[in-house]
Motif scaffolding. Sequence first.
Motif, short mmCIF file in Angstrom:
data_model
loop_
_atom_site.label_atom_id
_atom_site.label_comp_id
_atom_site.label_asym_id
_atom_site.label_seq_id
_atom_site.Cartn_x
_atom_site.Cartn_y
_atom_site.Cartn_z
N VAL A 136 0.12 10.45 -8.61
CA VAL A 136 0.46 9.16 -8.03
C VAL A 136 0.09 8.10 -9.06
O VAL A 136 -1.02 8.12 -9.61
CB VAL A 136 -0.31 8.90 -6.72
CG1 VAL A 136 0.05 7.54 -6.14
CG2 VAL A 136 -0.03 10.00 -5.70
N VAL A 137 1.00 7.20 -9.36
CA VAL A 137 0.75 6.14 -10.32
C VAL A 137 0.35 4.89 -9.53
O VAL A 137 1.06 4.46 -8.63
CB VAL A 137 2.00 5.87 -11.19
CG1 VAL A 137 1.80 4.65 -12.06
CG2 VAL A 137 2.33 7.09 -12.03
N GLU A 138 -0.82 4.33 -9.88
CA GLU A 138 -1.34 3.16 -9.19
C GLU A 138 -1.57 2.02 -10.17
O GLU A 138 -2.19 2.21 -11.22
CB GLU A 138 -2.67 3.49 -8.50
CG GLU A 138 -2.57 4.56 -7.45
CD GLU A 138 -3.92 4.88 -6.84
OE1 GLU A 138 -4.96 4.71 -7.51
OE2 GLU A 138 -3.93 5.29 -5.67
N TYR A 139 -1.12 0.84 -9.81
CA TYR A 139 -1.35 -0.36 -10.61
C TYR A 139 -2.82 -0.74 -10.50
O TYR A 139 -3.36 -0.82 -9.41
CB TYR A 139 -0.46 -1.48 -10.08
CG TYR A 139 -0.66 -2.80 -10.77
CD1 TYR A 139 -0.12 -3.04 -12.02
CD2 TYR A 139 -1.40 -3.81 -10.16
CE1 TYR A 139 -0.30 -4.26 -12.65
CE2 TYR A 139 -1.58 -5.02 -10.78
CZ TYR A 139 -1.04 -5.25 -12.03
OH TYR A 139 -1.23 -6.45 -12.64
N ARG A 190 -3.36 3.50 -13.39
CA ARG A 190 -4.09 4.75 -13.16
C ARG A 190 -3.13 5.83 -12.69
O ARG A 190 -2.32 5.60 -11.81
CB ARG A 190 -5.16 4.50 -12.10
CG ARG A 190 -6.03 5.68 -11.81
CD ARG A 190 -7.08 5.28 -10.79
NE ARG A 190 -8.00 6.37 -10.55
CZ ARG A 190 -8.64 6.54 -9.42
NH1 ARG A 190 -8.47 5.71 -8.43
NH2 ARG A 190 -9.46 7.55 -9.28
N ILE A 191 -3.26 7.01 -13.29
CA ILE A 191 -2.52 8.19 -12.85
C ILE A 191 -3.53 9.07 -12.13
O ILE A 191 -4.45 9.61 -12.75
CB ILE A 191 -1.93 8.97 -14.04
CG1 ILE A 191 -1.08 8.06 -14.92
CG2 ILE A 191 -1.13 10.17 -13.54
CD1 ILE A 191 -0.73 8.67 -16.27
N PHE A 244 0.55 8.08 -1.87
CA PHE A 244 -0.18 9.31 -1.61
C PHE A 244 0.35 9.96 -0.35
O PHE A 244 0.10 9.48 0.75
CB PHE A 244 -1.67 9.02 -1.43
CG PHE A 244 -2.51 9.57 -2.53
CD1 PHE A 244 -2.76 10.93 -2.60
CD2 PHE A 244 -3.05 8.74 -3.48
CE1 PHE A 244 -3.55 11.45 -3.61
CE2 PHE A 244 -3.83 9.25 -4.50
CZ PHE A 244 -4.08 10.60 -4.56
N PRO A 245 1.07 11.09 -0.46
CA PRO A 245 1.53 11.79 0.75
C PRO A 245 0.33 12.40 1.48
O PRO A 245 -0.67 12.76 0.86
CB PRO A 245 2.44 12.89 0.22
CG PRO A 245 2.61 12.65 -1.23
CD PRO A 245 1.53 11.73 -1.67
N ALA A 267 -3.18 14.14 0.01
CA ALA A 267 -4.48 13.55 0.31
C ALA A 267 -5.39 14.54 1.02
O ALA A 267 -6.59 14.61 0.75
CB ALA A 267 -4.30 12.29 1.17
N LEU A 268 -4.83 15.34 1.92
CA LEU A 268 -5.63 16.34 2.64
C LEU A 268 -6.13 17.45 1.72
O LEU A 268 -7.14 18.10 2.01
CB LEU A 268 -4.82 16.94 3.79
CG LEU A 268 -4.58 16.01 4.97
CD1 LEU A 268 -3.59 16.64 5.95
CD2 LEU A 268 -5.88 15.67 5.66
#
Length: 121
Positions: free
Chosen positions: A46-49, A56-57, A92-93, A97-98
């Motif tokens: 997941v790529v997050e700004y 962040r990857i 994040f699916p 996440a689980l």
Amino acid sequence: MTETAEGAAAPATDAKTERQVRRLARNISRFAGRHAVDGNAQADAVVEYVGRDSTRIVLVGADGEWGDQVARNPQIARRAVEAAGLTLHDEFPNDVALRVKTGPYEWNRMAGLQLGSPAGA
């Protein structure tokens, strides 16, 4: 800048960017390989700004272990994930996440931050 056939300026390939994409892709591939389950080296990303100069990857291995890498921008991050062959998610699916495993370090750090103690205490 380079000229295109139409005469418009197009950005030249930035060698620094290409090196970062290759380095990140190599690190991401290694992470996926180390956290394989039954030979399945597939991991999710997941790529997050984060801010103006960083993205962040977040990586989640098939075994639930997680890690991250930081890129200069979202485009570099996405290219690195694609080059490594991982599944890239926009969010994040739930199933990913689980799967994430957290240990004592993460729980202590989260609890400490909530209770007002210094980070990492």
